[in-house]
Design a protein around this motif. Structure first.
Motif, PDB file in Angstrom:
ATOM      1  N   THR A 169      -4.106  86.068  21.719  1.00  0.00           N
ATOM      2  CA  THR A 169      -4.295  87.508  21.507  1.00  0.00           C
ATOM      3  C   THR A 169      -3.930  88.017  20.120  1.00  0.00           C
ATOM      4  O   THR A 169      -4.087  89.209  19.849  1.00  0.00           O
ATOM      5  CB  THR A 169      -3.462  88.300  22.528  1.00  0.00           C
ATOM      6  OG1 THR A 169      -2.067  88.054  22.282  1.00  0.00           O
ATOM      7  CG2 THR A 169      -3.809  87.912  23.949  1.00  0.00           C
ATOM      8  N   THR A 181      -8.868  83.082  18.606  1.00  0.00           N
ATOM      9  CA  THR A 181      -8.313  84.360  19.035  1.00  0.00           C
ATOM     10  C   THR A 181      -9.392  85.071  19.850  1.00  0.00           C
ATOM     11  O   THR A 181     -10.580  84.725  19.772  1.00  0.00           O
ATOM     12  CB  THR A 181      -7.935  85.242  17.833  1.00  0.00           C
ATOM     13  OG1 THR A 181      -9.138  85.587  17.115  1.00  0.00           O
ATOM     14  CG2 THR A 181      -6.977  84.520  16.892  1.00  0.00           C
ATOM     15  N   ALA A 229     -14.398  92.179  18.928  1.00  0.00           N
ATOM     16  CA  ALA A 229     -13.988  92.705  17.618  1.00  0.00           C
ATOM     17  C   ALA A 229     -12.856  93.723  17.751  1.00  0.00           C
ATOM     18  O   ALA A 229     -12.877  94.584  18.632  1.00  0.00           O
ATOM     19  CB  ALA A 229     -15.184  93.348  16.927  1.00  0.00           C
ATOM     20  N   GLY A 230     -11.867  93.603  16.862  1.00  0.00           N
ATOM     21  CA  GLY A 230     -10.760  94.557  16.827  1.00  0.00           C
ATOM     22  C   GLY A 230      -9.633  94.273  17.796  1.00  0.00           C
ATOM     23  O   GLY A 230      -8.647  95.008  17.834  1.00  0.00           O
ATOM     24  N   TYR A 231      -9.763  93.180  18.563  1.00  0.00           N
ATOM     25  CA  TYR A 231      -8.720  92.881  19.548  1.00  0.00           C
ATOM     26  C   TYR A 231      -7.511  92.237  18.869  1.00  0.00           C
ATOM     27  O   TYR A 231      -7.643  91.268  18.127  1.00  0.00           O
ATOM     28  CB  TYR A 231      -9.243  91.930  20.630  1.00  0.00           C
ATOM     29  CG  TYR A 231      -8.271  91.742  21.779  1.00  0.00           C
ATOM     30  CD1 TYR A 231      -8.445  92.435  22.968  1.00  0.00           C
ATOM     31  CD2 TYR A 231      -7.167  90.902  21.667  1.00  0.00           C
ATOM     32  CE1 TYR A 231      -7.547  92.290  24.023  1.00  0.00           C
ATOM     33  CE2 TYR A 231      -6.262  90.758  22.703  1.00  0.00           C
ATOM     34  CZ  TYR A 231      -6.461  91.447  23.875  1.00  0.00           C
ATOM     35  OH  TYR A 231      -5.559  91.309  24.895  1.00  0.00           O
ATOM     36  N   GLU A 232      -6.332  92.788  19.143  1.00  0.00           N
ATOM     37  CA  GLU A 232      -5.074  92.198  18.671  1.00  0.00           C
ATOM     38  C   GLU A 232      -3.934  92.724  19.532  1.00  0.00           C
ATOM     39  O   GLU A 232      -3.755  93.934  19.669  1.00  0.00           O
ATOM     40  CB  GLU A 232      -4.806  92.543  17.207  1.00  0.00           C
ATOM     41  CG  GLU A 232      -3.511  91.941  16.679  1.00  0.00           C
ATOM     42  CD  GLU A 232      -3.157  92.400  15.270  1.00  0.00           C
ATOM     43  OE1 GLU A 232      -1.994  92.192  14.864  1.00  0.00           O
ATOM     44  OE2 GLU A 232      -4.025  92.972  14.593  1.00  0.00           O
ATOM     45  N   SER A 280     -10.417  87.963  19.316  1.00  0.00           N
ATOM     46  CA  SER A 280     -11.291  88.586  18.316  1.00  0.00           C
ATOM     47  C   SER A 280     -12.326  87.591  17.796  1.00  0.00           C
ATOM     48  O   SER A 280     -13.515  87.903  17.695  1.00  0.00           O
ATOM     49  CB  SER A 280     -10.447  89.131  17.156  1.00  0.00           C
ATOM     50  OG  SER A 280     -11.271  89.716  16.171  1.00  0.00           O
ATOM     51  N   GLU A 281     -11.867  86.382  17.476  1.00  0.00           N
ATOM     52  CA  GLU A 281     -12.798  85.336  17.028  1.00  0.00           C
ATOM     53  C   GLU A 281     -13.836  85.022  18.092  1.00  0.00           C
ATOM     54  O   GLU A 281     -14.984  84.677  17.786  1.00  0.00           O
ATOM     55  CB  GLU A 281     -12.031  84.041  16.714  1.00  0.00           C
ATOM     56  CG  GLU A 281     -11.324  83.997  15.393  1.00  0.00           C
ATOM     57  CD  GLU A 281     -10.628  82.658  15.171  1.00  0.00           C
ATOM     58  OE1 GLU A 281     -10.816  82.094  14.090  1.00  0.00           O
ATOM     59  OE2 GLU A 281      -9.918  82.190  16.084  1.00  0.00           O
TER      60      GLU A 281
END
Length: 347
Positions: free
Chosen positions: A248, A261, A268-271, A263-264
């Motif tokens: 994450t 991740t 998009a933009g997930y963290e 996001s990868e």
């Protein structure tokens, strides 16, 4: 015409002034003496600290990532402070039960909380009524470690990538896909809420009183997936009992470098991540906080602690109280809007 009447006051007799002065001065001296004695007692208490065992409250059950970190730092603190440091697990309400226990304890440094960024920043936005004020009732000592979460599935779930999880969720009736968490308001819960929000999928949240019981049900197939803390999920990933799809964080995690991740993997933009740190009751003397901080930071540099933590996927920090306070504020600014926009609520 209005007549103004001037009131005339008789000057106070010298004897009256003398009596008043003679009564006030002793009272002031007594008050100053009491304050001085109290200050002396507090200074002596701080200098003697610690002279008895310390209780470290872990607000989640044994076996989870917070518990693992609690026991590791308790061992180092006991060595450095020369007193036993026992871990007391008080789970429930996303960490609020254990947090309230410490917030209401005597401000003497003998009761410490292993708090989390979730307790500090997510819970105040999630819970309709908090049992304590995270910004006022706790004093930061040191942020110790941070970690990412990992999306893990029971092997029976027919998805081998993040994209396949999204497709599966969208192909099923609303809420048919579920995910477990260690409790409402935890980073594990909000990692799932963020995933739902950014992918526009409908998944049912099933909260538990800690990561360990949630993992037990995930391993048994009672729930389908979980955005678990890496340290508690790692043994089950290595044994093949759980299927790991992605982490994450903003970049790949050193402990699971082959996993992308989220996001990868296309979101998009997930963290999302979490950190754990020590806190004490507000109004604990600064000298005691400084001593706890110094020994905790020393503990995070001990070879045994470093190896144990890094092997499990923790990232070591060891900050000052001031840095931890700034981190608390930043987390509130970050997570508050996410919690509110998700619509997630807890009683």
């Amino acid at each position: 015409m209005t007549t103004l009447t001037l009131l005339k006051f008789k000057p106070m007799a010298k004897t009256s002034r003398s009596k008043m002065t003679s009564s006030i001065i002793p009272s002031l001296i007594l008050s100053l003496g009491v304050a001085g004695s109290l200050l002396t007692a507090l200074n002596a208490q701080a200098q003697a600290f610690p002279n008895k065992p310390i209780r470290l409250v872990c607000p989640f059950p044994a076996g989870g990532a917070v518990d693992i970190a609690s026991r590791a730092i308790a061992q180092e603190l006991a060595k450095n402070l020369g007193q036993p440091v026992t871990v007391d697990n008080k789970p429930g309400a996303g960490g609020n039960i254990g947090g309230a226990d410490v917030a209401r304890s005597a401000p003497d440094g003998y009761t410490i909380l292993m708090t989390t960024s979730g307790i500090q920043a997510i819970n105040p936005a999630l819970y309709a009524k908090m049992p304590f004020d995270t910004s006022k009732d706790l004093a930061p000592v040191s942020a110790l470690v941070s970690l990412n979460n990992v999306l893990v599935l029971h092997p029976s779930v027919k998805a081998n990538s993040v994209a396949e999880v999204i497709a599966l969720a969208k192909s099923q009736p609303a809420g048919a896909i579920n995910y477990a968490s260690s409790g409402s308001g935890t980073s594990i819960h909000m990692s799932g809420e963020m995933f739902k929000s950014l992918t526009n999928v409908n998944m049912t949240h099933i909260p538990y009183k800690g990561s360990a019981p949630a993992l037990n049900d995930l391993l048994g197939g009672q729930v389908m997936m979980m955005f678990d803390n890496i340290p508690s999920a790692m043994p089950h990933i290595k044994s093949g009992k759980l299927r790991a799809l992605a982490t994450t964080g903003a970049k790949r995690d050193p402990s699971l470098p082959d996993l992308p991740t989220i996001s990868e993997a296309g979101v998009a933009g997930y963290e999302s991540g979490v950190w754990f740190g020590l806190a004490v009751a507000a109004n604990t003397p600064k000298e005691i906080i400084a001593k706890l901080n110094a020994e905790a930071v020393k503990g995070t540099k001990a070879p045994e602690f470093v190896k144990r933590m890094t092997d499990l996927g923790y990232i070591i920090m060891g900050t000052s109280p001031e840095t931890m306070a700034e981190m608390n504020k930043a987390e509130v600014m970050r997570w508050g809007p996410i919690v509110r926009s998700s619509g997630a609520k807890a009683d």
